[in-house]
Design a protein around this motif. Sequence first.
Motif, PDB file in Angstrom:
ATOM      1  N   GLY A  66       0.788  -1.221   0.000  1.00 34.26           N
ATOM      2  CA  GLY A  66       0.000   0.000   0.000  1.00 34.26           C
ATOM      3  C   GLY A  66       0.819   1.268   0.000  1.00 34.26           C
ATOM      4  N   ASP A  67       0.400   2.226   0.816  1.00 35.55           N
ATOM      5  CA  ASP A  67       1.020   3.548   0.838  1.00 35.55           C
ATOM      6  C   ASP A  67       2.496   3.490   1.216  1.00 35.55           C
ATOM      7  OD1 ASP A  67      -1.349   4.720   0.082  1.00 35.55           O
ATOM      8  OD2 ASP A  67      -2.006   5.083   2.135  1.00 35.55           O
ATOM      9  N   GLU A  68       2.840   2.520   2.056  1.00 34.42           N
ATOM     10  CA  GLU A  68       4.241   2.346   2.439  1.00 34.42           C
ATOM     11  C   GLU A  68       5.108   2.077   1.209  1.00 34.42           C
ATOM     12  OE1 GLU A  68       6.776  -0.409   5.647  1.00 34.42           O
ATOM     13  OE2 GLU A  68       4.691  -0.873   5.143  1.00 34.42           O
ATOM     14  N   TYR A  69       4.562   1.338   0.280  1.00 33.09           N
ATOM     15  CA  TYR A  69       5.278   1.022  -0.961  1.00 33.09           C
ATOM     16  C   TYR A  69       5.429   2.274  -1.828  1.00 33.09           C
ATOM     17  CZ  TYR A  69       6.290  -1.526  -5.314  1.00 33.09           C
ATOM     18  OH  TYR A  69       6.852  -2.002  -6.472  1.00 33.09           O
ATOM     19  N   LEU A  70       4.382   3.086  -1.903  1.00 31.95           N
ATOM     20  CA  LEU A  70       4.470   4.312  -2.690  1.00 31.95           C
ATOM     21  C   LEU A  70       5.518   5.266  -2.125  1.00 31.95           C
ATOM     22  CD1 LEU A  70       0.765   5.168  -3.577  1.00 31.95           C
ATOM     23  CD2 LEU A  70       2.445   3.903  -4.912  1.00 31.95           C
ATOM     24  N   GLU A  71       5.648   5.313  -0.801  1.00 31.64           N
ATOM     25  CA  GLU A  71       6.674   6.158  -0.194  1.00 31.64           C
ATOM     26  C   GLU A  71       8.070   5.696  -0.588  1.00 31.64           C
ATOM     27  OE1 GLU A  71       6.300   9.032   1.366  1.00 31.64           O
ATOM     28  OE2 GLU A  71       4.191   8.774   0.819  1.00 31.64           O
ATOM     29  N   ILE A  72       8.248   4.398  -0.695  1.00 35.13           N
ATOM     30  CA  ILE A  72       9.535   3.854  -1.141  1.00 35.13           C
ATOM     31  C   ILE A  72       9.815   4.276  -2.575  1.00 35.13           C
ATOM     32  CG2 ILE A  72      10.639   1.687  -1.861  1.00 35.13           C
ATOM     33  CD1 ILE A  72       9.633   0.438   0.706  1.00 35.13           C
ATOM     34  N   ILE A  73       8.801   4.236  -3.431  1.00 39.67           N
ATOM     35  CA  ILE A  73       8.989   4.636  -4.822  1.00 39.67           C
ATOM     36  C   ILE A  73       9.339   6.117  -4.913  1.00 39.67           C
ATOM     37  CG2 ILE A  73       7.815   4.908  -7.053  1.00 39.67           C
ATOM     38  CD1 ILE A  73       6.156   2.420  -6.299  1.00 39.67           C
ATOM     39  N   ASN A  83      15.204   2.801 -14.475  1.00 39.79           N
ATOM     40  CA  ASN A  83      14.078   3.721 -14.602  1.00 39.79           C
ATOM     41  C   ASN A  83      13.580   4.143 -13.217  1.00 39.79           C
ATOM     42  OD1 ASN A  83      13.682   3.982 -17.579  1.00 39.79           O
ATOM     43  ND2 ASN A  83      13.568   1.765 -17.434  1.00 39.79           N
ATOM     44  N   LEU A  84      12.359   3.738 -12.842  1.00 41.52           N
ATOM     45  CA  LEU A  84      11.813   4.170 -11.554  1.00 41.52           C
ATOM     46  C   LEU A  84      11.673   2.978 -10.618  1.00 41.52           C
ATOM     47  CD1 LEU A  84      10.981   7.031 -10.640  1.00 41.52           C
ATOM     48  CD2 LEU A  84       8.618   6.428 -11.128  1.00 41.52           C
ATOM     49  N   ASN A  85      12.503   1.986 -10.793  1.00 42.67           N
ATOM     50  CA  ASN A  85      12.397   0.744 -10.033  1.00 42.67           C
ATOM     51  C   ASN A  85      13.329   0.752  -8.811  1.00 42.67           C
ATOM     52  OD1 ASN A  85      14.075   0.752 -12.448  1.00 42.67           O
ATOM     53  ND2 ASN A  85      14.840  -1.239 -11.772  1.00 42.67           N
ATOM     54  N   PRO A  86      12.765   0.817  -7.588  1.00 43.66           N
ATOM     55  CA  PRO A  86      13.566   0.795  -6.360  1.00 43.66           C
ATOM     56  C   PRO A  86      13.778  -0.639  -5.884  1.00 43.66           C
ATOM     57  CG  PRO A  86      11.300   1.238  -5.800  1.00 43.66           C
ATOM     58  CD  PRO A  86      11.334   0.991  -7.297  1.00 43.66           C
ATOM     59  N   ARG A  91      12.487  -5.063  -2.355  1.00 45.17           N
ATOM     60  CA  ARG A  91      12.771  -6.420  -1.873  1.00 45.17           C
ATOM     61  C   ARG A  91      12.839  -6.461  -0.345  1.00 45.17           C
ATOM     62  NH1 ARG A  91      11.509 -10.898  -4.514  1.00 45.17           N
ATOM     63  NH2 ARG A  91      12.718 -12.661  -3.773  1.00 45.17           N
ATOM     64  N   ILE A  92      13.442  -5.445   0.239  1.00 50.25           N
ATOM     65  CA  ILE A  92      13.533  -5.377   1.702  1.00 50.25           C
ATOM     66  C   ILE A  92      12.135  -5.300   2.316  1.00 50.25           C
ATOM     67  CG2 ILE A  92      14.276  -3.930   3.634  1.00 50.25           C
ATOM     68  CD1 ILE A  92      16.727  -3.180   1.814  1.00 50.25           C
ATOM     69  N   MET A 121      20.277  -5.643 -10.457  1.00 49.75           N
ATOM     70  CA  MET A 121      20.266  -4.740  -9.315  1.00 49.75           C
ATOM     71  C   MET A 121      20.074  -5.443  -7.978  1.00 49.75           C
ATOM     72  SD  MET A 121      18.079  -1.250  -8.773  1.00 49.75           S
ATOM     73  CE  MET A 121      18.388  -0.189  -7.342  1.00 49.75           C
ATOM     74  N   SER A 122      19.216  -6.461  -7.941  1.00 51.22           N
ATOM     75  CA  SER A 122      18.835  -7.039  -6.651  1.00 51.22           C
ATOM     76  C   SER A 122      19.324  -8.463  -6.421  1.00 51.22           C
ATOM     77  CB  SER A 122      17.310  -7.019  -6.499  1.00 51.22           C
ATOM     78  OG  SER A 122      16.702  -7.807  -7.511  1.00 51.22           O
ATOM     79  N   GLN A 123      19.933  -9.099  -7.434  1.00 52.72           N
ATOM     80  CA  GLN A 123      20.331 -10.496  -7.260  1.00 52.72           C
ATOM     81  C   GLN A 123      21.824 -10.698  -7.482  1.00 52.72           C
ATOM     82  OE1 GLN A 123      17.616 -13.061  -9.426  1.00 52.72           O
ATOM     83  NE2 GLN A 123      15.846 -12.270  -8.329  1.00 52.72           N
ATOM     84  N   ASN A 124      22.610  -9.698  -7.109  1.00 55.26           N
ATOM     85  CA  ASN A 124      24.057  -9.885  -7.029  1.00 55.26           C
ATOM     86  C   ASN A 124      24.425 -10.075  -5.566  1.00 55.26           C
ATOM     87  OD1 ASN A 124      24.907  -7.131  -5.823  1.00 55.26           O
ATOM     88  ND2 ASN A 124      23.654  -6.545  -7.587  1.00 55.26           N
TER      89      ASN A 124
END
Length: 312
Positions: A66-73, A83-86, A91-92, A121-124
């Motif tokens: 939800g909103d917590e995810y949007l704040e991360i973005i 691009n716009l991928n955090p 993942r955290i 980005m996330s699997q090294n």
Amino acid sequence: MKAIALLSGGLDSTLAIKLIQEQGIEVLAVNFTSPFCCCDGKGSCPKSSVVVAENLGVPLKLIGLGDEYLEIIRAPKHGYGKNLNPCLDCRILILSKAHEYMKETGASFLVTGEVLQQRPMSQNRRAIGVIERESGLAGLILRPLSAKLFDPTIPEKEGWVDRERLLDISGRSRRRQLAMTKELGVSGYSCPAGGCLLTDSIFARKLRDLMESELMDLWSAGVLRHGRYHRISDGFKLIVGRNHQENERLLGLARPECVLLEPVDKGPTALGVGVADDDLLAMAGRIYAYYFRKTNGPADHRQKLPQEKEGR
């Protein structure tokens, strides 16, 4: 022995669960939903995960980001990808929530379909270490497809899982995984790779514009999935459906405060988001009329439509 598995509905997470089931371990699956999933090209990742869970015989819990995810973005601690991928922050967040579910259910460890070096980005190794520490799951995340390329996890050290029956897959090729599907009898997965709209340059440009206008919430982010996007002003955007399916989706998403443009007979549906004065409404009408004429009669293709380009 019980484990929680992240199930996207894709190939890797499906195989990971099957490999753990083969060792006699009870698996509970969890799927995280967001407006940005495009695992099967239609945004129905939860639907795919339901099919896979039924095929594997595992209970599935759906958790919305939800909103917590949007704040991360809006402001990711570890930055964006291309691009716009955090990816790291996303993942955290997901693993932290899975950790909470693990405690609720009394599960002993977590299973993912991650493959070393599959996602840059996330699997090294560095990123995986950061994610494990910040999610509070160091030593408790088992990656059956790449386990032999990592130090043994707690489930392996304790003998809950036989390390020798795990794999050493690395890289972006899914040749080995595809070969395993017949051997293990898995089916119903949505696609080999999955996907996230935040990695798409066109969608990211639209979402960034929405963020800058302070109009972004879960609803408006979902609206962006459907139709052509026009930035009429900082505070007013117009989305025009491209086909019957998008027209129906926009109609269903319309809120009382939206500007809704519909044809009497045939033509596109358009949804205006934000606040508009008479001049902005007139511009929205001209844009809508352009697409209406393209549907209902010959259009002058030499006409230049103001701000027609995606994301502008």
